[in-house]
Design an enzyme around this catalytic site. Sequence first.
Site, PDB file in Angstrom:
ATOM      1  N   HIS A 105       7.021   4.084  12.645  1.00  0.00           N
ATOM      2  CA  HIS A 105       7.081   4.064  11.206  1.00  0.00           C
ATOM      3  C   HIS A 105       8.003   5.268  10.803  1.00  0.00           C
ATOM      4  O   HIS A 105       7.668   6.408  10.717  1.00  0.00           O
ATOM      5  CB  HIS A 105       5.533   4.300  10.687  1.00  0.00           C
ATOM      6  CG  HIS A 105       5.335   4.564   9.325  1.00  0.00           C
ATOM      7  ND1 HIS A 105       4.551   3.450   8.728  1.00  0.00           N
ATOM      8  CD2 HIS A 105       5.800   5.507   8.417  1.00  0.00           C
ATOM      9  CE1 HIS A 105       4.512   3.913   7.278  1.00  0.00           C
ATOM     10  NE2 HIS A 105       5.376   4.603   7.215  1.00  0.00           N
ATOM     11  N   CYS A 158      10.271   8.770  -1.601  1.00  0.00           N
ATOM     12  CA  CYS A 158       9.942  10.072  -0.672  1.00  0.00           C
ATOM     13  C   CYS A 158       8.998  10.824  -1.525  1.00  0.00           C
ATOM     14  O   CYS A 158       9.485  11.592  -2.454  1.00  0.00           O
ATOM     15  CB  CYS A 158      11.126  10.816  -0.362  1.00  0.00           C
ATOM     16  SG  CYS A 158      10.641  12.121   0.933  1.00  0.00           S
ATOM     17  N   HIS A 166      11.029   6.647   8.146  1.00  0.00           N
ATOM     18  CA  HIS A 166      11.832   6.763   6.709  1.00  0.00           C
ATOM     19  C   HIS A 166      12.918   7.178   6.788  1.00  0.00           C
ATOM     20  O   HIS A 166      13.704   7.457   7.544  1.00  0.00           O
ATOM     21  CB  HIS A 166      10.805   7.880   6.225  1.00  0.00           C
ATOM     22  CG  HIS A 166       9.411   7.554   5.518  1.00  0.00           C
ATOM     23  ND1 HIS A 166       9.007   8.120   4.324  1.00  0.00           N
ATOM     24  CD2 HIS A 166       8.652   6.775   6.156  1.00  0.00           C
ATOM     25  CE1 HIS A 166       7.714   7.564   4.333  1.00  0.00           C
ATOM     26  NE2 HIS A 166       7.527   6.732   5.179  1.00  0.00           N
ATOM     27  N   ARG A 206       0.924  -1.267   0.107  1.00  0.00           N
ATOM     28  CA  ARG A 206       0.178  -0.032   0.062  1.00  0.00           C
ATOM     29  C   ARG A 206       0.886   1.253  -0.097  1.00  0.00           C
ATOM     30  O   ARG A 206       1.044   1.995  -1.180  1.00  0.00           O
ATOM     31  CB  ARG A 206      -1.056  -0.115   1.149  1.00  0.00           C
ATOM     32  CG  ARG A 206      -2.065   0.835   1.041  1.00  0.00           C
ATOM     33  CD  ARG A 206      -1.834   2.513   1.305  1.00  0.00           C
ATOM     34  NE  ARG A 206      -1.333   2.733   2.767  1.00  0.00           N
ATOM     35  CZ  ARG A 206      -0.822   3.903   3.136  1.00  0.00           C
ATOM     36  NH1 ARG A 206      -0.971   4.666   2.336  1.00  0.00           N
ATOM     37  NH2 ARG A 206      -0.501   3.961   4.344  1.00  0.00           N
ATOM     38  N   ASP A 207       1.692   1.455   1.170  1.00  0.00           N
ATOM     39  CA  ASP A 207       2.238   2.625   1.258  1.00  0.00           C
ATOM     40  C   ASP A 207       3.473   2.829   0.269  1.00  0.00           C
ATOM     41  O   ASP A 207       3.787   3.668  -0.327  1.00  0.00           O
ATOM     42  CB  ASP A 207       2.840   3.034   2.596  1.00  0.00           C
ATOM     43  CG  ASP A 207       3.429   4.148   2.917  1.00  0.00           C
ATOM     44  OD1 ASP A 207       3.047   5.175   2.364  1.00  0.00           O
ATOM     45  OD2 ASP A 207       4.078   4.325   4.009  1.00  0.00           O
ATOM     46  N   ASN A 227      10.320   4.883   2.804  1.00  0.00           N
ATOM     47  CA  ASN A 227      10.200   4.072   3.931  1.00  0.00           C
ATOM     48  C   ASN A 227      11.262   2.896   4.146  1.00  0.00           C
ATOM     49  O   ASN A 227      12.138   2.755   3.108  1.00  0.00           O
ATOM     50  CB  ASN A 227       9.177   2.955   3.449  1.00  0.00           C
ATOM     51  CG  ASN A 227       7.676   3.378   3.667  1.00  0.00           C
ATOM     52  OD1 ASN A 227       7.183   3.790   4.812  1.00  0.00           O
ATOM     53  ND2 ASN A 227       6.908   3.494   2.435  1.00  0.00           N
TER      54      ASN A 227
END
Lengths: 301, 301
Positions: free
Chosen positions: B205, B238, B207, B13-14, B247
């Site tokens: 979470h 990004c 990055h 998804r992300d 991520n």
Amino acid sequence: MRDRVRIVEVGPRDGLQNEKQIIPTAIKLELIERLIGCGIQNIEATAFVSPKWVPQMADHSAVMRGLKKHDGVCYSVLTPNLQGFEAAAEAGAKEVAIFAAASETFSHKNINAGIAQSLERFAPVIEAARKTGVKIRGYVSCVLGCPYEGDIAPQTVAHVAKDLYDMGCYEISLGDTIGVGVPDNVRRLIEAVASEVPVPALAGHFHDTYGMAVANIVAAHTMGLRVFDSSVSGLGGCPYAAGASGNVATEDVVWLFDRMGIETGIELDKLVDCAVWISSRLDRQPASRVAQAIIATRKRN
Amino acid sequence: MRDRVRIVEVGPRDGLQNEKQIIPTAIKLELIERLIGCGIQNIEATAFVSPKWVPQMADHSAVMRGLKKHDGVCYSVLTPNLQGFEAAAEAGAKEVAIFAAASETFSHKNINAGIAQSLERFAPVIEAARKTGVKIRGYVSCVLGCPYEGDIAPQTVAHVAKDLYDMGCYEISLGDTIGVGVPDNVRRLIEAVASEVPVPALAGHFHDTYGMAVANIVAAHTMGLRVFDSSVSGLGGCPYAAGASGNVATEDVVWLFDRMGIETGIELDKLVDCAVWISSRLDRQPASRVAQAIIATRKRN
């Protein structure tokens, strides 16, 4: 006063050493001048090793002759033996670096001598350096793992570091040569070494092969280390796995400490320019995440 | 028993959400099956958002229909509002994720609503989820910095996290959306949030935009967090700086915890195969340092 760390830039030597294409001396000298322009004060400039083994460093004397004097800037050069030391001293070196491994197998494969024998080989170098007032920095490689032996006992590293310190090295740089360390074993390692060598005499030399270098630097900093080796643009790659990352990028280290409010004396924006410049000379993109992010942000704005 | 962490894989998804080329549903489903084959048990599978805003997620219902049932595997889907929730529930979702920002400006730009208004918008979603027994996970974005506002006060994050928790989210994932966190402010953030939300209900979470994700995960783990979001192969990039990392790669997180002796339940070698596979489908190399190092080592052996 803000906390401060000292960055030792190893790009011109450790970084360029494994490049296949021979880089012109003028480019090496321009890189060094640009690094100094960013505020870097400690630079490993070249190595007085045999051109038979490291062709890239064959111009060591020319590099030395080309180095400009700058207040506060300290150049060091790698010297594997007395012959190398004498040539370096002759060329005007004020600081030399010597290197031992914490792994017997690695030591044999790398310099064809066991750990003890390699230390013996450095005794006359240190003796000669003392007489001439040249500072000596010691490297210990494979401190968190060896490509041949796997895990390395922290006690072994501590003993090698102590020997180098006792022989007269003012600073011992602990090298995670294949980048397999994680913060937990960095802490265990430094605990062990700190019982043999004063912490202010220790430096961290971390490789980013598995993306752990920054986390390991944070762990080492927490344990009291204030000196870290790094390479602009992450130059150097990993000699044990082509295509993998090697030296942690100086940009990443400076960004980390900037954000932690710790002084490095280095201007990040200029450093990214320098990373872009040397990378373009080598026909590649900077390996540094920070350089990539800042370049991307510049393009966007 | 060994310590254990839970990895929430957000790649499908992300990770894929910002890909320009529309990826066939079959590829998404194969990616999910491969991830499960590596031992991953928590996967964010798709988003029930308007295809007008996120064309890549237009096949959300088809993805849901194609998901296979596996013991112990939990899929979640992102839902921005009641309409999305109803469609997700209709398609069989057992867990949904909702998202708020810790920055007013980011919230306005991202979802055209302030923080308080966005939380109000989620109230009926949570109400509906409770009635149907669907679990709800909450995201807070910009927890360590905002592309528009810069630094974000830990207290602001703590309030948003508490609101989401009090509203009924079983877990709150704290997102460093632009990757500007460093371990020091991760610690300060978690201290602040932990005074409002129980630590076992928090996830990290991170990055890797500036290469700090692993260091931040270590800091968060030290503060008690045991759940981390990541994306296979570092999928996603990004969205605020094209060309920069996004991520943190699942491979890097698994490698870190493997080396720390902490169980993830995920097989790293298979995961690298999965990273290679999805990267080749997207015509690129894996963004993960660990994947790159392991691929390089495989080539060498």
